[in-house]
Design a protein around this motif. Structure first.
Motif, PDB file in Angstrom:
ATOM      1  N   PRO A  61      -3.540 -14.810 -41.290  1.00  0.00           N
ATOM      2  CA  PRO A  61      -4.186 -15.836 -42.130  1.00  0.00           C
ATOM      3  C   PRO A  61      -4.187 -17.221 -41.476  1.00  0.00           C
ATOM      4  CG  PRO A  61      -2.714 -14.467 -43.439  1.00  0.00           C
ATOM      5  CD  PRO A  61      -2.475 -14.112 -42.012  1.00  0.00           C
ATOM      6  N   PHE A  62      -3.134 -17.549 -40.758  1.00  0.00           N
ATOM      7  CA  PHE A  62      -3.073 -18.851 -40.090  1.00  0.00           C
ATOM      8  C   PHE A  62      -4.081 -18.918 -38.945  1.00  0.00           C
ATOM      9  CE2 PHE A  62       1.183 -17.664 -41.646  1.00  0.00           C
ATOM     10  CZ  PHE A  62       1.377 -18.655 -42.589  1.00  0.00           C
ATOM     11  N   LEU A  63      -4.228 -17.802 -38.214  1.00  0.00           N
ATOM     12  CA  LEU A  63      -5.206 -17.762 -37.132  1.00  0.00           C
ATOM     13  C   LEU A  63      -6.630 -17.845 -37.678  1.00  0.00           C
ATOM     14  CD1 LEU A  63      -2.733 -16.890 -35.410  1.00  0.00           C
ATOM     15  CD2 LEU A  63      -4.275 -15.380 -34.188  1.00  0.00           C
TER      16      LEU A  63
ATOM     17  N   TYR B 294      -8.843 -10.160 -34.335  1.00  0.00           N
ATOM     18  CA  TYR B 294      -7.977 -11.278 -33.931  1.00  0.00           C
ATOM     19  C   TYR B 294      -7.776 -11.341 -32.423  1.00  0.00           C
ATOM     20  CZ  TYR B 294      -7.575 -12.188 -38.783  1.00  0.00           C
ATOM     21  OH  TYR B 294      -7.912 -12.514 -40.077  1.00  0.00           O
ATOM     22  N   TYR B 295      -7.978 -10.220 -31.714  1.00  0.00           N
ATOM     23  CA  TYR B 295      -8.066 -10.311 -30.251  1.00  0.00           C
ATOM     24  C   TYR B 295      -9.256 -11.203 -29.881  1.00  0.00           C
ATOM     25  CZ  TYR B 295      -4.945  -6.220 -29.711  1.00  0.00           C
ATOM     26  OH  TYR B 295      -3.871  -5.350 -29.716  1.00  0.00           O
ATOM     27  N   THR B 296     -10.372 -10.930 -30.540  1.00  0.00           N
ATOM     28  CA  THR B 296     -11.592 -11.699 -30.258  1.00  0.00           C
ATOM     29  C   THR B 296     -11.396 -13.171 -30.605  1.00  0.00           C
ATOM     30  OG1 THR B 296     -12.869  -9.720 -30.832  1.00  0.00           O
ATOM     31  CG2 THR B 296     -14.069 -11.809 -30.704  1.00  0.00           C
ATOM     32  N   LEU B 297     -10.839 -13.420 -31.780  1.00  0.00           N
ATOM     33  CA  LEU B 297     -10.622 -14.790 -32.238  1.00  0.00           C
ATOM     34  C   LEU B 297      -9.664 -15.537 -31.317  1.00  0.00           C
ATOM     35  CD1 LEU B 297     -10.851 -17.105 -34.243  1.00  0.00           C
ATOM     36  CD2 LEU B 297      -9.188 -15.935 -35.711  1.00  0.00           C
ATOM     37  N   ALA B 298      -8.566 -14.889 -30.934  1.00  0.00           N
ATOM     38  CA  ALA B 298      -7.580 -15.531 -30.062  1.00  0.00           C
ATOM     39  C   ALA B 298      -8.195 -15.879 -28.713  1.00  0.00           C
ATOM     40  CB  ALA B 298      -6.366 -14.630 -29.883  1.00  0.00           C
ATOM     41  N   HIS B 299      -8.984 -14.961 -28.167  1.00  0.00           N
ATOM     42  CA  HIS B 299      -9.622 -15.211 -26.869  1.00  0.00           C
ATOM     43  C   HIS B 299     -10.588 -16.392 -26.963  1.00  0.00           C
ATOM     44  CE1 HIS B 299     -12.751 -14.548 -23.729  1.00  0.00           C
ATOM     45  NE2 HIS B 299     -11.656 -14.442 -22.993  1.00  0.00           N
TER      46      HIS B 299
ATOM     47  N   GLY C  77      -2.448 -13.487 -30.356  1.00  0.00           N
ATOM     48  CA  GLY C  77      -3.410 -13.357 -31.440  1.00  0.00           C
ATOM     49  C   GLY C  77      -3.036 -12.340 -32.500  1.00  0.00           C
ATOM     50  N   ILE C  78      -2.149 -11.410 -32.180  1.00  0.00           N
ATOM     51  CA  ILE C  78      -1.672 -10.454 -33.203  1.00  0.00           C
ATOM     52  C   ILE C  78      -0.159 -10.614 -33.436  1.00  0.00           C
ATOM     53  CG2 ILE C  78      -3.506  -8.791 -32.793  1.00  0.00           C
ATOM     54  CD1 ILE C  78      -1.371  -7.116 -31.206  1.00  0.00           C
ATOM     55  N   GLY C  79       0.368 -11.812 -33.067  1.00  0.00           N
ATOM     56  CA  GLY C  79       1.768 -12.114 -33.372  1.00  0.00           C
ATOM     57  C   GLY C  79       2.772 -11.370 -32.531  1.00  0.00           C
ATOM     58  N   GLN C  80       2.382 -11.029 -31.292  1.00  0.00           N
ATOM     59  CA  GLN C  80       3.306 -10.337 -30.397  1.00  0.00           C
ATOM     60  C   GLN C  80       3.528 -11.199 -29.149  1.00  0.00           C
ATOM     61  OE1 GLN C  80       4.840  -7.601 -31.311  1.00  0.00           O
ATOM     62  NE2 GLN C  80       3.587  -6.821 -32.977  1.00  0.00           N
TER      63      GLN C  80
END
Length: 635
Positions: free
Chosen positions: A332-334, A390-395, A450-453
């Motif tokens: 949710p924060f991302l 979230y991989y996509t969003l983080a990238h 992006g997935i908290g790892q």
């Protein structure tokens, strides 16, 4: 005949000799008298102050009066830390004729076990201020007191003092939050105010007891007493009463704290609950706990060694010092970060084939559902906890924007006001990796974040604080444990509070909250079984933190792993969505998916706070957990 008589007796000569001798005698007497008078004058006039003081010391003794330590209550007035009357054994070295003989006699009279004798002797020689009593032993039994009383004439400088001793009624449940008091050691003695701590043998060591030591301790008093030659007090000549420490009312709700402890059922982990509007910490439990009362009087060597060597680390406060990958709880924060940076819109979608690939990279970063979720938008990405989104969003965000936006929610820093020993966790960045490993940041590491790892580490308190800020729509209220100090309430606006988080469009909060509500109430929600029968609107997010990394084509199978290698279960939640009253973070080590085990515990906490007496008991929750344990789905 006459001539012979004159030769035999010469009266004039005899008279002359007598006069000389008399004069010498008078001179000797006068000289001695003058010396005596002079000595008396010297002693009475010149040395008057010195000998008066010495005389008073033989007759008059000044004794310190330690203050009563302030009591600690929960928010409802339930006593959490009290003072119980006890008898302590003290020794003033300056009044002991032979220290070794005295100690040997005490050991014999007290019948001390072999393993405690060394510590007993060390305490007797601990550095003290002159004529200050050293605490040898606390909480004497009636039999020990009787033996010491009978042998008092053989023990000059040894006293049995009646004092109040700290006691924690709910020691294991409150151990990590309250902390405990213990004997003042030599190092602490060097830094303490001698007057304020005169006669005091205990000081706050950890937790609330240490943070609020100054308020809880109070001010020492004194009394002047007249004693006889044996040191027995005859009468009191004067007195200055001590000022007791201030009582402390905590934000903790004892019933909610007890429920959290029971829900953990002895498993390793932590539950933290916060009131979002005020920052009041309602519960903060780290399990397993320990009996903090053992540390007040001095824990024995065998018991302390047992706690240190316990693989479950009962002395370790997981709530504030445990570092865990946050897993999918940070999605949710991302999502908010992506909206704020314009990387996504509330209606942006991706097609998930079950994996994500970086440009020009053959490695596949897999979704937890290996065949993918198909078309996914923001709300569905939260509900089903889709990794590919979230991989996509983080990238697209990049690590620099991720670091900046997540730091605004308190990740990577200490967030609480009065939580002693809190860790800052770890929010990774390019600069951090360069300083830590002297290596550049790689794009694949951004996907892990992006997935908290990866490198990202949070504490349960941090996660609960971030959830409370999320529930407040970006308004920051610093978490705190003290509700009132004495008669003064603790202000909500505390120094060091982070700046509020502002979004361009306030409706973005609603879209993220809608996705979180679907986690527990939607048909596809990863924690939908937790939402069965829910009587209020609740937003949550499950998370699964890997203990070790899997290979490219490996699959996670909990049944094939040792218990301590299984994933950690996490869940964060707040409720009700329209008017948040409680925010919760749950971390259960090695419990598997957060959508089952941790989610049910979070639901039980929100039920207990919002529904009060109508909430299910801990035993009922455990039954639900047993039924649900075989149906782990999502992360």
């Amino acid at each position: 005949m006459r001539q012979r008589r004159d030769t035999l007796k010469n009266s004039e000569q005899e008279l002359r000799i007598f006069r000389v001798r008399a004069l010498l005698a008078v001179l000797v007497v006068i000289t001695l008298a003058c010396l005596l008078v002079g000595r008396l004058g010297y002693l009475q006039i010149v040395k008057h102050d010195i000998y008066t003081t010495r005389s008073e010391k033989n007759r008059v003794r000044v004794e310190p009066l330690p203050p009563n330590r302030g009591l600690i209550y929960d928010r409802n007035g339930v006593l959490l830390a009290e003072n119980r009357p006890t008898y302590n054994l003290t020794l003033v070295r300056e009044r002991v004729d032979n220290l070794d003989d005295t100690l040997a006699l005490l050991v014999e009279l007290l019948e001390l076990p072999e393993e405690d004798i060394e510590a007993f002797n060390v305490r007797s020689r601990q550095r003290q201020r002159p004529f200050q009593p050293a605490l040898l032993m606390s909480d004497l039994s009636e039999d020990q007191i009787a033996r010491l009383a009978v042998n008092r004439h053989r023990l000059p400088g040894v006293e049995v003092e009646a004092q109040l001793l700290r006691y924690y009624p709910d020691a294991e449940v409150m151990a990590h939050t309250l902390g405990y008091v213990g004997r003042i050691n030599a190092e602490e003695l060097q830094n303490l105010d001698a007057g304020r701590y005169a006669g005091t043998h205990f000081i706050g060591k950890t937790g609330v007891e240490r943070f609020y030591e100054e308020e809880l301790h109070g001010e020492a008093g004194l009394r002047k007493v007249e004693t006889n030659a044996r040191g027995r007090v005859l009468r009191e000549l004067g007195r200055t009463d001590p000022v007791p420490g201030q009582n402390l009312v905590l934000t903790i709700d004892k019933s909610l704290q007890t429920l959290a402890y029971e829900l953990m059922d002895g498993r390793r982990g932590s539950i933290v609950a916060i009131a979002p509007a005020t920052g009041e910490i309602l519960a903060m439990v780290s399990t397993p706990g320990f009996d903090s009362n053992q540390f007040v009087t001095g824990i024995d060597v065998a018991s302390y060694r047992g706690l240190q060597e316990d693989l479950d680390l009962p002395l370790f406060n997981r709530s504030i010092r445990g570092h865990y990958p946050p897993g999918s709880t940070i999605k949710p924060f991302l999502a908010l970060a992506g909206l704020a940076e314009g990387v996504i819109t509330p209606d942006s979608t991706i097609n998930d084939p079950g994996y994500y690939q970086l440009p020009n990279d053959s490695r596949r970063y897999r979704n937890w559902l290996r065949w993918g979720h198909g078309r996914v938008d923001l709300e569905r990405s939260l509900a089903v906890s889709n990794n590919t989104y979230y991989y996509t969003l983080a990238h697209d965000l990049g690590i620099d924007k991720l670091d900046e936006r997540m730091s605004g929610f308190g990740f990577g820093q200490r967030v609480a006001h009065d939580v002693q020993g809190e860790s800052s966790g770890l929010m990774p960045s390019r600069e951090w990796k360069r300083e830590r490993f002297n290596q550049p940041w790689y794009p694949g590491e951004t996907l892990s974040v992006g997935i908290g790892q990866g490198y990202w580490q949070v504490t349960p308190l941090q996660l609960a604080s971030a959830t409370a800020t999320l529930a407040n729509r970006g308004h920051w209220v610093k978490p705190r444990l003290a509700l009132e100090i004495g008669d003064e309430p603790v202000a909500h606006d505390l120094p060091g509070t982070l700046d509020d988080i502002h979004l361009e469009n306030d409706a973005w909060w609603d879209r993220v909250f809608s996705g979180m509500e679907k986690v527990v109430s939607g048909s596809e929600g990863t924690a939908r079984r937790t939402g069965v029968g829910l009587e209020y609107r609740m937003g949550g997010k499950s998370g699964t933190a890997q203990v070790f990394s899997l290979g490219q084509d490996q699959r996670y199978n909990a049944d094939e792993l040792a218990e301590r290698l299984r994933d950690h279960a996490l869940f964060m939640a707040f409720a009700p969505i329209e008017d948040p009253q409680i925010a919760v973070s749950v971390i259960v080590e090695n419990a598997g998916g957060g959508s089952t085990h941790a989610a049910h515990l979070a639901r039980a906490m929100t039920d207990a706070w919002l529904l009060k007496d109508d909430a299910p008991e801990a035993d009922e929750i455990r039954e639900v957990l047993e039924e649900d344990s075989a149906n782990v789905e999502g992360n």
